[in-house]
Design a protein around this motif. Structure first.
Motif, PDB file in Angstrom:
ATOM      1  N   PRO A  13       0.807  -1.232   0.000  1.00 46.27           N
ATOM      2  CA  PRO A  13       0.000   0.000   0.000  1.00 46.27           C
ATOM      3  C   PRO A  13       0.835   1.275   0.000  1.00 46.27           C
ATOM      4  O   PRO A  13       0.380   2.304  -0.493  1.00 46.27           O
ATOM      5  N   ASN A  14       2.035   1.212   0.571  1.00 43.65           N
ATOM      6  CA  ASN A  14       2.897   2.402   0.588  1.00 43.65           C
ATOM      7  C   ASN A  14       4.055   2.283  -0.402  1.00 43.65           C
ATOM      8  O   ASN A  14       5.140   2.821  -0.170  1.00 43.65           O
ATOM      9  N   ALA A  15       3.820   1.581  -1.513  1.00 45.76           N
ATOM     10  CA  ALA A  15       4.877   1.385  -2.514  1.00 45.76           C
ATOM     11  C   ALA A  15       5.388   2.719  -3.056  1.00 45.76           C
ATOM     12  O   ALA A  15       6.586   2.894  -3.296  1.00 45.76           O
ATOM     13  N   LYS A  16       4.489   3.676  -3.261  1.00 42.47           N
ATOM     14  CA  LYS A  16       4.910   4.985  -3.781  1.00 42.47           C
ATOM     15  C   LYS A  16       5.813   5.712  -2.783  1.00 42.47           C
ATOM     16  O   LYS A  16       6.720   6.449  -3.186  1.00 42.47           O
ATOM     17  N   GLU A  17       5.559   5.507  -1.496  1.00 40.72           N
ATOM     18  CA  GLU A  17       6.406   6.115  -0.469  1.00 40.72           C
ATOM     19  C   GLU A  17       7.773   5.433  -0.435  1.00 40.72           C
ATOM     20  O   GLU A  17       8.808   6.089  -0.273  1.00 40.72           O
ATOM     21  N   ILE A  18       7.771   4.109  -0.612  1.00 39.72           N
ATOM     22  CA  ILE A  18       9.027   3.357  -0.599  1.00 39.72           C
ATOM     23  C   ILE A  18       9.891   3.735  -1.801  1.00 39.72           C
ATOM     24  O   ILE A  18      11.097   3.975  -1.667  1.00 39.72           O
ATOM     25  N   PHE A  19       9.269   3.792  -2.972  1.00 36.71           N
ATOM     26  CA  PHE A  19       9.990   4.150  -4.198  1.00 36.71           C
ATOM     27  C   PHE A  19       9.826   5.655  -4.454  1.00 36.71           C
ATOM     28  O   PHE A  19       9.121   6.070  -5.362  1.00 36.71           O
ATOM     29  N   SER A  20      10.493   6.454  -3.616  1.00 40.97           N
ATOM     30  CA  SER A  20      10.302   7.907  -3.713  1.00 40.97           C
ATOM     31  C   SER A  20      11.615   8.687  -3.676  1.00 40.97           C
ATOM     32  O   SER A  20      11.613   9.895  -3.458  1.00 40.97           O
ATOM     33  N   ASP A  21      12.738   7.991  -3.876  1.00 40.59           N
ATOM     34  CA  ASP A  21      14.029   8.697  -3.850  1.00 40.59           C
ATOM     35  C   ASP A  21      14.140   9.705  -4.991  1.00 40.59           C
ATOM     36  O   ASP A  21      14.802  10.737  -4.862  1.00 40.59           O
ATOM     37  N   THR A  22      13.499   9.377  -6.111  1.00 35.37           N
ATOM     38  CA  THR A  22      13.447  10.303  -7.241  1.00 35.37           C
ATOM     39  C   THR A  22      11.989  10.441  -7.664  1.00 35.37           C
ATOM     40  O   THR A  22      11.166   9.561  -7.362  1.00 35.37           O
ATOM     41  N   PRO A  23      11.635  11.505  -8.367  1.00 29.21           N
ATOM     42  CA  PRO A  23      10.230  11.704  -8.766  1.00 29.21           C
ATOM     43  C   PRO A  23       9.672  10.572  -9.615  1.00 29.21           C
ATOM     44  O   PRO A  23       8.458  10.313  -9.589  1.00 29.21           O
ATOM     45  N   ASP A  24      10.528   9.877 -10.371  1.00 25.44           N
ATOM     46  CA  ASP A  24      10.061   8.846 -11.289  1.00 25.44           C
ATOM     47  C   ASP A  24      10.372   7.432 -10.815  1.00 25.44           C
ATOM     48  O   ASP A  24      10.186   6.470 -11.570  1.00 25.44           O
ATOM     49  N   GLU A  25      10.854   7.277  -9.565  1.00 24.27           N
ATOM     50  CA  GLU A  25      11.313   5.951  -9.132  1.00 24.27           C
ATOM     51  C   GLU A  25      10.181   4.921  -9.125  1.00 24.27           C
ATOM     52  O   GLU A  25      10.370   3.771  -9.506  1.00 24.27           O
ATOM     53  N   TYR A  26       8.990   5.310  -8.694  1.00 23.76           N
ATOM     54  CA  TYR A  26       7.869   4.367  -8.657  1.00 23.76           C
ATOM     55  C   TYR A  26       7.530   3.872 -10.063  1.00 23.76           C
ATOM     56  O   TYR A  26       7.371   2.664 -10.289  1.00 23.76           O
ATOM     57  N   GLU A  27       7.432   4.789 -11.014  1.00 23.51           N
ATOM     58  CA  GLU A  27       7.132   4.404 -12.399  1.00 23.51           C
ATOM     59  C   GLU A  27       8.266   3.550 -12.975  1.00 23.51           C
ATOM     60  O   GLU A  27       8.016   2.602 -13.720  1.00 23.51           O
ATOM     61  N   GLU A  28       9.499   3.889 -12.608  1.00 18.57           N
ATOM     62  CA  GLU A  28      10.641   3.108 -13.088  1.00 18.57           C
ATOM     63  C   GLU A  28      10.611   1.687 -12.529  1.00 18.57           C
ATOM     64  O   GLU A  28      10.955   0.729 -13.233  1.00 18.57           O
ATOM     65  N   ALA A  29      10.185   1.558 -11.277  1.00 13.13           N
ATOM     66  CA  ALA A  29      10.077   0.228 -10.671  1.00 13.13           C
ATOM     67  C   ALA A  29       8.996  -0.593 -11.371  1.00 13.13           C
ATOM     68  O   ALA A  29       9.184  -1.788 -11.656  1.00 13.13           O
ATOM     69  N   LEU A  30       7.848   0.030 -11.651  1.00 11.31           N
ATOM     70  CA  LEU A  30       6.790  -0.670 -12.388  1.00 11.31           C
ATOM     71  C   LEU A  30       7.303  -1.137 -13.740  1.00 11.31           C
ATOM     72  O   LEU A  30       7.067  -2.285 -14.156  1.00 11.31           O
ATOM     73  N   SER A  31       8.021  -0.253 -14.437  1.00  8.87           N
ATOM     74  CA  SER A  31       8.553  -0.585 -15.757  1.00  8.87           C
ATOM     75  C   SER A  31       9.566  -1.717 -15.673  1.00  8.87           C
ATOM     76  O   SER A  31       9.575  -2.621 -16.513  1.00  8.87           O
TER      77      SER A  31
END
Length: 269
Positions: A13-31
């Motif tokens: 549920p807090n994946a976006k918070e975990i992957f937040s070191d850069t503005p695009d890290e969450y999208e990069e992780a999904l990709s």
């Protein structure tokens, strides 16, 4: 299934918070994992995870080669729930934690947060504080919150070979037996390593070592056991220090040498 499948990580549920070191890290992780946010949001139960894997193409035929698969434990939990008609959390509480009196161990994040024994997670570089992982669905893959004292109770049961408290002695023996050799990148110190049922098995200091380790962002843990000597070590770290494995091995060496020295002294007497 290949190891690098991130669906159980991304459903947090807090994946976006975990992957937040850069503005695009969450999208990069999904990709990186070949996922879309819509696909992740559709997963709301462990059965949904199992169904997601039903459409996933295997890299090899079952039985051809061993490969570690973290998410497999979540699939296993779904099977357990269907067989026992109990939630995985309730099952291990009733049949593992309570019999061993592991009173400070939980699979529930809320209980952990409210505990006076909780530890915040950090990255060593700059001692940066990291978000505590919240991932109840994928808890079987590595979200059990415990203490050193409780892990000592668990390991004592394993190395002591006690019967009937949790499982039959014959089943415990099967768990600790080497069944298949692991891939070369999982072998440490140049020794052939094997996998039992949930444990890695290898020769160490002339005897058998049984262990399992794991990690999440900002946390490392390992249990290393030598059943023949009734010696066990648990290392629990609230940071991403990579030396946890070597630390456990060095402590085992000291304990084994000490035990061997005591045996020799008693023999001389």
């Amino acid at each position: 299934f290949p190891q690098a499948i991130g669906v159980t990580h991304m459903i947090a549920p807090n994946a976006k918070e975990i992957f937040s070191d850069t503005p695009d890290e969450y999208e990069e992780a999904l990709s990186y994992y070949g996922l879309t946010e819509e696909e992740v949001l559709r997963i709301r139960s462990r059965e949904d995870i199992t169904k997601w894997f039903a459409a996933f193409e295997l890299t090899r035929k079952p039985g051809e080669e061993w490969e570690y698969f973290t998410a497999g434990y979540t699939l296993l939990a779904d099977v357990l729930e269907k067989v026992t008609k109990m939630k995985w959390e309730e099952y291990i509480q009733k049949y593992i934690f309570e019999p061993l009196e592991m009173n400070d161990t939980t699979t529930y994040m809320k209980e952990y947060i409210n505990s006076n024994q909780k530890a915040q997670y950090y990255l060593l570089e700059g001692l940066k504080q990291t978000p505590l992982p919240v991932n109840q669905l994928a808890a079987p893959s590595g979200f059990v919150y415990s203490t050193a004292n409780d892990m000592a109770k668990f390991m004592s049961h394993i190395v002591g070979g006690e019967s009937n408290t949790l499982i039959r002695s014959s089943s415990l023996k099967k768990m600790l037996n080497p069944h298949v050799r692991v891939c070369s990148e999982w072998e440490r110190e140049g020794n052939p390593a094997y996998y039992g049922y949930g444990f890695f098995v290898e020769e160490f200091q002339g005897t058998t070592l049984v262990e399992h380790d794991g990690s999440q962002l900002g946390v490392r843990a390992i249990i290393s056991m030598v059943p023949s000597a009734e010696i066990a070590v648990a290392i629990l770290m609230n940071c991403d220090d990579k030396h946890y494995y070597q630390l456990a091995r060095n402590i085992l060496r000291l304990l084994l040498d000490d035990k061997k020295s005591c045996y020799l002294k008693n023999s001389i007497r």
